[in-house]
Design a protein around this motif. Structure first.
Motif, PDB file in Angstrom:
ATOM      1  N   MET A   1      -3.690 -13.689  -1.324  1.00 16.51           N
ATOM      2  CA  MET A   1      -3.352 -11.869  -2.118  1.00 16.51           C
ATOM      3  C   MET A   1      -2.355 -11.807  -3.038  1.00 16.51           C
ATOM      4  SD  MET A   1      -1.992  -8.714  -1.188  1.00 16.51           S
ATOM      5  CE  MET A   1      -1.072  -8.917  -0.153  1.00 16.51           C
ATOM      6  N   THR A   2      -2.410 -11.485  -4.342  1.00 16.41           N
ATOM      7  CA  THR A   2      -1.807 -10.825  -5.176  1.00 16.41           C
ATOM      8  C   THR A   2      -1.055  -9.528  -6.080  1.00 16.41           C
ATOM      9  OG1 THR A   2      -2.812 -13.696  -6.532  1.00 16.41           O
ATOM     10  CG2 THR A   2      -1.663 -11.656  -7.677  1.00 16.41           C
ATOM     11  N   LEU A   3      -0.403  -9.092  -5.086  1.00 17.17           N
ATOM     12  CA  LEU A   3      -0.244  -7.975  -5.848  1.00 17.17           C
ATOM     13  C   LEU A   3       0.094  -7.823  -7.849  1.00 17.17           C
ATOM     14  CD1 LEU A   3       0.499  -4.549  -5.030  1.00 17.17           C
ATOM     15  CD2 LEU A   3       2.906  -6.306  -4.772  1.00 17.17           C
ATOM     16  N   LEU A   4      -0.154  -6.574  -8.464  1.00 18.40           N
ATOM     17  CA  LEU A   4       0.219  -6.575  -9.681  1.00 18.40           C
ATOM     18  C   LEU A   4       0.799  -5.410 -10.127  1.00 18.40           C
ATOM     19  CD1 LEU A   4      -3.374  -7.588  -9.507  1.00 18.40           C
ATOM     20  CD2 LEU A   4      -2.545  -8.501 -11.657  1.00 18.40           C
ATOM     21  N   LEU A   5       2.035  -5.257 -10.303  1.00 17.55           N
ATOM     22  CA  LEU A   5       2.499  -4.323 -10.858  1.00 17.55           C
ATOM     23  C   LEU A   5       2.791  -4.269 -11.736  1.00 17.55           C
ATOM     24  CD1 LEU A   5       5.669  -5.033  -7.762  1.00 17.55           C
ATOM     25  CD2 LEU A   5       3.975  -3.070  -7.754  1.00 17.55           C
ATOM     26  N   GLY A   6       3.272  -2.752 -12.196  1.00 20.25           N
ATOM     27  CA  GLY A   6       3.678  -2.261 -13.661  1.00 20.25           C
ATOM     28  C   GLY A   6       3.359  -0.822 -14.023  1.00 20.25           C
ATOM     29  N   GLY A   7       3.408  -0.582 -15.065  1.00 18.08           N
ATOM     30  CA  GLY A   7       3.683   0.857 -15.269  1.00 18.08           C
ATOM     31  C   GLY A   7       2.580   0.934 -15.955  1.00 18.08           C
ATOM     32  N   ARG A   9      -0.404   2.053 -18.195  1.00 16.13           N
ATOM     33  CA  ARG A   9      -0.881   1.025 -19.289  1.00 16.13           C
ATOM     34  C   ARG A   9       0.204   0.012 -19.500  1.00 16.13           C
ATOM     35  NH1 ARG A   9      -5.487   3.858 -20.326  1.00 16.13           N
ATOM     36  NH2 ARG A   9      -4.748   4.888 -18.069  1.00 16.13           N
ATOM     37  N   SER A  10       0.096  -0.464 -18.799  1.00 11.75           N
ATOM     38  CA  SER A  10       0.630  -2.129 -18.632  1.00 11.75           C
ATOM     39  C   SER A  10      -0.600  -2.996 -18.586  1.00 11.75           C
ATOM     40  CB  SER A  10       1.588  -2.100 -17.814  1.00 11.75           C
ATOM     41  OG  SER A  10       0.963  -2.243 -16.402  1.00 11.75           O
ATOM     42  N   GLY A  11      -1.797  -2.918 -18.000  1.00 11.94           N
ATOM     43  CA  GLY A  11      -2.397  -3.968 -18.817  1.00 11.94           C
ATOM     44  C   GLY A  11      -3.255  -4.364 -17.229  1.00 11.94           C
ATOM     45  N   LYS A  12      -2.428  -4.156 -15.320  1.00 10.31           N
ATOM     46  CA  LYS A  12      -2.594  -4.460 -14.592  1.00 10.31           C
ATOM     47  C   LYS A  12      -4.008  -4.202 -15.051  1.00 10.31           C
ATOM     48  CE  LYS A  12      -0.628  -0.271 -12.847  1.00 10.31           C
ATOM     49  NZ  LYS A  12      -0.290  -0.139 -13.961  1.00 10.31           N
ATOM     50  N   SER A  13      -5.013  -3.749 -14.801  1.00  9.01           N
ATOM     51  CA  SER A  13      -5.930  -3.620 -14.171  1.00  9.01           C
ATOM     52  C   SER A  13      -7.303  -4.670 -15.263  1.00  9.01           C
ATOM     53  CB  SER A  13      -6.924  -2.311 -13.941  1.00  9.01           C
ATOM     54  OG  SER A  13      -6.529  -1.286 -13.602  1.00  9.01           O
ATOM     55  N   ALA A 118      -0.397  -2.221  -8.034  1.00 11.25           N
ATOM     56  CA  ALA A 118       0.136  -0.610  -8.417  1.00 11.25           C
ATOM     57  C   ALA A 118       0.922  -0.039  -8.863  1.00 11.25           C
ATOM     58  CB  ALA A 118       0.751  -0.803  -6.085  1.00 11.25           C
ATOM     59  N   ASN A 119       1.789   0.686  -9.165  1.00 10.19           N
ATOM     60  CA  ASN A 119       1.889   1.426  -9.944  1.00 10.19           C
ATOM     61  C   ASN A 119       3.734   1.683  -9.729  1.00 10.19           C
ATOM     62  OD1 ASN A 119      -0.131   2.611 -10.995  1.00 10.19           O
ATOM     63  ND2 ASN A 119       1.002   3.201 -12.322  1.00 10.19           N
ATOM     64  N   GLU A 120       4.768   0.771 -10.451  1.00 10.80           N
ATOM     65  CA  GLU A 120       5.787   0.811 -10.436  1.00 10.80           C
ATOM     66  C   GLU A 120       5.972   2.142 -11.057  1.00 10.80           C
ATOM     67  OE1 GLU A 120       8.423  -1.014  -8.846  1.00 10.80           O
ATOM     68  OE2 GLU A 120       9.325   0.709  -9.947  1.00 10.80           O
ATOM     69  N   VAL A 121       6.933   3.025 -10.229  1.00  8.52           N
ATOM     70  CA  VAL A 121       7.115   4.050 -10.169  1.00  8.52           C
ATOM     71  C   VAL A 121       8.873   5.091 -10.669  1.00  8.52           C
ATOM     72  CG1 VAL A 121       5.188   5.290 -10.387  1.00  8.52           C
ATOM     73  CG2 VAL A 121       6.018   5.787  -8.353  1.00  8.52           C
ATOM     74  N   GLY A 122       9.553   3.589 -10.274  1.00  6.52           N
ATOM     75  CA  GLY A 122      10.831   4.201  -9.983  1.00  6.52           C
ATOM     76  C   GLY A 122      12.089   4.143 -10.879  1.00  6.52           C
ATOM     77  N   PHE A 155       4.654  -8.783 -12.834  1.00  8.93           N
ATOM     78  CA  PHE A 155       5.031  -7.548 -12.903  1.00  8.93           C
ATOM     79  C   PHE A 155       4.612  -7.806 -14.607  1.00  8.93           C
ATOM     80  CE2 PHE A 155       8.581  -4.835 -15.431  1.00  8.93           C
ATOM     81  CZ  PHE A 155       8.503  -4.358 -14.629  1.00  8.93           C
ATOM     82  N   MET A 156       4.094  -6.585 -14.674  1.00  4.93           N
ATOM     83  CA  MET A 156       2.688  -6.488 -15.856  1.00  4.93           C
ATOM     84  C   MET A 156       3.986  -5.776 -17.171  1.00  4.93           C
ATOM     85  SD  MET A 156       0.331  -8.169 -15.101  1.00  4.93           S
ATOM     86  CE  MET A 156      -0.551  -7.784 -17.348  1.00  4.93           C
TER      87      MET A 156
END
Lengths: 165, 165, 165
Positions: A1-7, A9-13, A118-122, A155-156
């Motif tokens: 399982m790979t988690l893609l985090l980012g803000g 419009r960081s191109g995660k999807s 998932a989004n990084e929002v912090g 982390f994107m």
């Protein structure tokens, strides 16, 4: 399982789609977005429009664990995204800790190449309002929980992946 | 062409200046900031004050592509920064997608050691107001577009570069 | 001296505790938080509850440099966190540049394995209000100052460390 985090419009999807489609079709896409206004409807349409043939789409604004459990063994899966799912539960005043725990259990036992966005929002200023602070805390805790169970964490930044794990 | 991304006060500009001045003078600095209030005027003065002799400064709040095209071949160039330039176009209600595309074309064909600074603004909570969301989306898309054409992308954290590409 | 940077709920404190407790007890924990409301009191209690026996806790909402100077040579130290300390000084309208400089002097001469936690707050949209912008700028400058003196800098993402330095 790979988690893609980012803000935003960081191109995660887009990057997650690239990674998933390395595997043979069909692929399953689980969308957690709810089109409660025009802006959101537009974003959803944009994401759908980008995906080529071969994708099966499931909507799971709340029962994400159930939707993931319904995916056949070995099937490449993209979950987009955890943060909207969390927000849906928070707005519905559900017990997000319990829901997060159940989700982590399911994602922690992948039955195929699974990619989770998932989004990084912090990383901004502390928000003024208490609900936004609660959301920010819950999102951070959820990201930690899923990251701990992921084999890879990216982390994107501006469409480019940085490998965290 | 090197893209330097980072948050507020992450040391992007100072690091970009260090990288550019490794090459022999003269260096060209293209500033996109507009001093529409005292706070901004102070920031601009601070940035100017830090730069040593040998810098030629051009102001290009809107026609950034044109300013870059006027730079002689081989000349070290620092563009500071893309995000303010985008914000100027958004406030003027210009077509930012077209402007971004034109800029990407010019930056994608560097004629010397070019260093481009941009802000990462998408890692906080979703902003309340629609204009801020549009800006955040446009900034993220622009960063992706330029990052795709860059040979190097740095993510600045507390004055230190992390290599993304 | 190791600086741990990251967003809200990125696992900075927990990771710093893990790193400090690799060394033999006793360990010193310097807390800068002030429990001026229930939400903050709860966060502080949560952090205290997680720490096992062997920790000595000092409170230093303002005189952080003095508290650090009082720590015996060789003692593992965790400072949590710089950003709240800065915010306390800003709210008290003290000269934050002078205070930051004094702190940087003390942290720059570690007398043991020292771990320092700070928030990255500059990666969201520019805040509306001027005080938040001043805080964001001061926090960024402080992070740069301490990062320059650190031997290691970690950027925490979802509980996982990325090595910046």
């Amino acid at each position: 399982m790979t988690l893609l985090l980012g803000g935003a419009r960081s191109g995660k999807s887009a990057h997650a789609e690239q990674l998933a489609t390395v595997f043979p079709a069909p692929w399953t896409y689980i969308a957690t977005a709810q089109a409660y206004d025009d802006e959101m409807a537009e974003r959803i349409a944009l994401h759908r429009g980008r995906r080529v043939e071969g994708w099966e789409t499931l909507d799971a604004p709340l029962d994400l664990a159930g939707a993931i459990e319904s995916v056949p063994d070995g099937r490449p899966l993209l979950v987009d995204c955890l943060t909207l799912w969390l927000s849906n539960h928070l707005l519905a005043e559900h017990d997000v800790e319990r829901e997060s725990e159940r989700l982590a259990q399911v994602l922690g036992k992948p039955r195929g190449p699974w990619f989770v966005v998932a989004n990084e929002v912090g990383l901004g200023i502390v928000p003024d309002n208490a609900l936004a602070r609660r959301f920010r805390d819950a999102a951070g805790r959820l990201n930690q929980k899923i990251a701990a169970r992921a084999t890879h964490v990216l982390f994107m930044v501006a469409g480019l992946p940085m490998q965290v794990k």
